[in-house]
Scaffold this active site. Structure first.
Site, PDB file in Angstrom:
ATOM      1  N   GLU A  62       5.391   1.842  -3.459  1.00 30.21           N
ATOM      2  CA  GLU A  62       4.529   1.916  -4.632  1.00 30.21           C
ATOM      3  C   GLU A  62       4.989   3.077  -5.496  1.00 30.21           C
ATOM      4  OE1 GLU A  62      -0.091   0.663  -4.413  1.00 30.21           O
ATOM      5  OE2 GLU A  62       0.660   1.944  -2.842  1.00 30.21           O
ATOM      6  N   ASP A  75       4.062   1.841   2.819  1.00 26.66           N
ATOM      7  CA  ASP A  75       2.875   2.426   2.193  1.00 26.66           C
ATOM      8  C   ASP A  75       2.826   3.884   2.594  1.00 26.66           C
ATOM      9  OD1 ASP A  75       0.409   2.456   0.749  1.00 26.66           O
ATOM     10  OD2 ASP A  75      -0.616   2.556   2.667  1.00 26.66           O
ATOM     11  N   ASP A 101      -3.888   0.265   5.933  1.00 29.06           N
ATOM     12  CA  ASP A 101      -2.551   0.666   5.484  1.00 29.06           C
ATOM     13  C   ASP A 101      -1.494  -0.406   5.733  1.00 29.06           C
ATOM     14  OD1 ASP A 101      -3.609   3.086   4.636  1.00 29.06           O
ATOM     15  OD2 ASP A 101      -3.327   4.013   6.604  1.00 29.06           O
TER      16      ASP A 101
END
Ligand SMILES: [Zn+2]
Length: 395
Positions: free
Chosen positions: A272, A188, A354
């Site tokens: 992502e 992340d 996170d």
């Protein structure tokens, strides 16, 4: 072990003599002039007559331009970098038409200056490891920080706004794929940390970066106080440029260490695929994201994954990685940006914001990977910021 040939760019600092610096300044000026001239030519043709001018048409027009008495000074420098400028512009246009980059812009005198030489315009002595550019008598004084094998196909010399000179060799090299490892990781890209892993590890931005950023802010304030056009302003501008260059170096260095480590330790890396372009519209977020260098992180993971046969899985943005509990799958309606921890109302598990996101990214990434959608390592994307080195990784 699988070996594959890849193009790789090796960059070094060099220190020109006064004579060489003058010759380079002339070359940079001519390259910039030709680039801007061809950009105007293509833009006018496109908007005025809906006509597309390609590389060959531009090249023919350049020939005519060099015969005009008022632009005859273009003949004072090697013709190769001028041709290369047309090629760079051509690839900038191709990136634009493929929606990978914005419309090409004019090169400014203040920005980074560069000139690319193809094999016919430089002499590379393998034994002596010396590089001599066309229209120069002596080789460049290069500081070799690392070695490369293979023969350079092009070399690009550049000067950054801080006044530092670099030479970049483009070579084809065999890269050995890494041994297969059983590990997988979700990453992340945080706003606070450089990255947070699904293993629970947080990788902070390097501490020296903060220090350099404070120095930059200080230099910028000093610059704002100087009178326009004064000598002191020029000095202050150089100070800002140097501070900025240092931060860029430190940031790139930190990212390279992180991506190399992630690639070595994991077979599958899930990230992502944030639509950075969209996020950039939000101003406060934009600064933070460009600071963290999200795009650069993914770019490095892509080409390193390609070299070493690791899979990079990019998750679509709509996936609620942040507000989904990775234990029971419950999805919160909303999770404000300032809430760093939360407790799942259904299963009662406490989450670090996170780390929970990284675990979700890994989980969904593995599903995508199992379905065979993204098993193939991603191809390196051209870096629109530097169309002259499009897609060629800098190391
Ligand atoms: Zn839960």
């Amino acid at each position: 072990m699988v070996r594959m040939r890849h193009k790789r760019a090796y960059r070094y600092r060099f220190y020109p003599t006064l004579e060489q610096a003058a010759a380079l300044a002339r070359t940079f000026g001519c390259v910039r002039y030709v680039y801007n001239w061809a950009l105007r030519l293509r833009t006018d043709a496109y908007h005025g007559r809906q006509e597309r001018i390609g590389y060959h048409e531009a090249s023919a027009a350049l020939k005519t331009l060099k015969q005009q008495p008022e632009t005859a000074w273009l003949n004072a420098v090697s013709s190769v970098p001028l041709q290369q400028a047309l090629r760079h512009l051509d690839s900038a246009f191709r990136n634009f038409f493929a929606r990978r980059a914005k419309y090409p812009t004019f090169k400014k005198k203040r920005g980074r200056q560069a000139a690319t030489y193809a094999t016919s315009a430089f002499r590379w002595d393998v034994q002596m490891r010396t590089l001599t550019l066309a229209k120069m008598d002596a080789p460049l004084d290069i500081h070799w920080s690392r070695s490369f094998s293979g023969t350079p196909s092009t070399v690009t010399v550049s000067r950054d706004p801080a006044g530092r000179y670099f030479v970049s060799f483009l070579v084809e090299e065999d890269v050995e794929a890494l041994r297969v490892v059983p590990a997988m990781v979700g990453v992340d890209v945080g706003l606070k940390d450089m990255a947070v892993l699904s293993t629970g590890e947080k990788i902070a931005n390097p501490a020296h970066l903060r220090r350099s950023e404070r120095k930059l802010a200080h230099a910028q304030r000093a610059l704002a106080r100087k009178t326009l056009g004064s000598k002191n302003r020029e000095k202050a501008r150089l100070k800002v440029a140097r501070a900025y260059a240092k931060i860029a170096d430190q940031r790139a260095d930190g990212l390279h260490k992180l991506t190399t480590r992630l690639i070595r330790e994991n077979q599958v890396i899930c990230v992502e695929s944030l639509a950075v372009k969209n996020l950039m519209r939000n101003h406060a977020l934009a600064k933070a994201i460009s600071d963290v260098g999200w795009g650069e992180l993914v770019r490095q993971l892509e080409y390193k994954g390609d070299w070493y046969r690791r899979a990079l899985v990019k998750i679509d943005r709509w996936y609620p990685s942040t507000n989904r509990c990775h234990v029971c799958g419950h999805i919160l309606d909303s999770l404000p940006l300032n809430m760093r921890q939360w407790t799942c109302p259904v299963c009662g598990v406490w989450h670090d914001r996170d780390i929970n996101a990284a675990k979700n990214i890994l989980a969904v990434g593995l599903t995508v990977n199992a379905c065979g959608e993204a098993v193939r390592p991603g191809r390196a994307m051209p870096n629109p910021a530097r169309p002259d080195e499009a897609g060629i990784p800098q190391i």
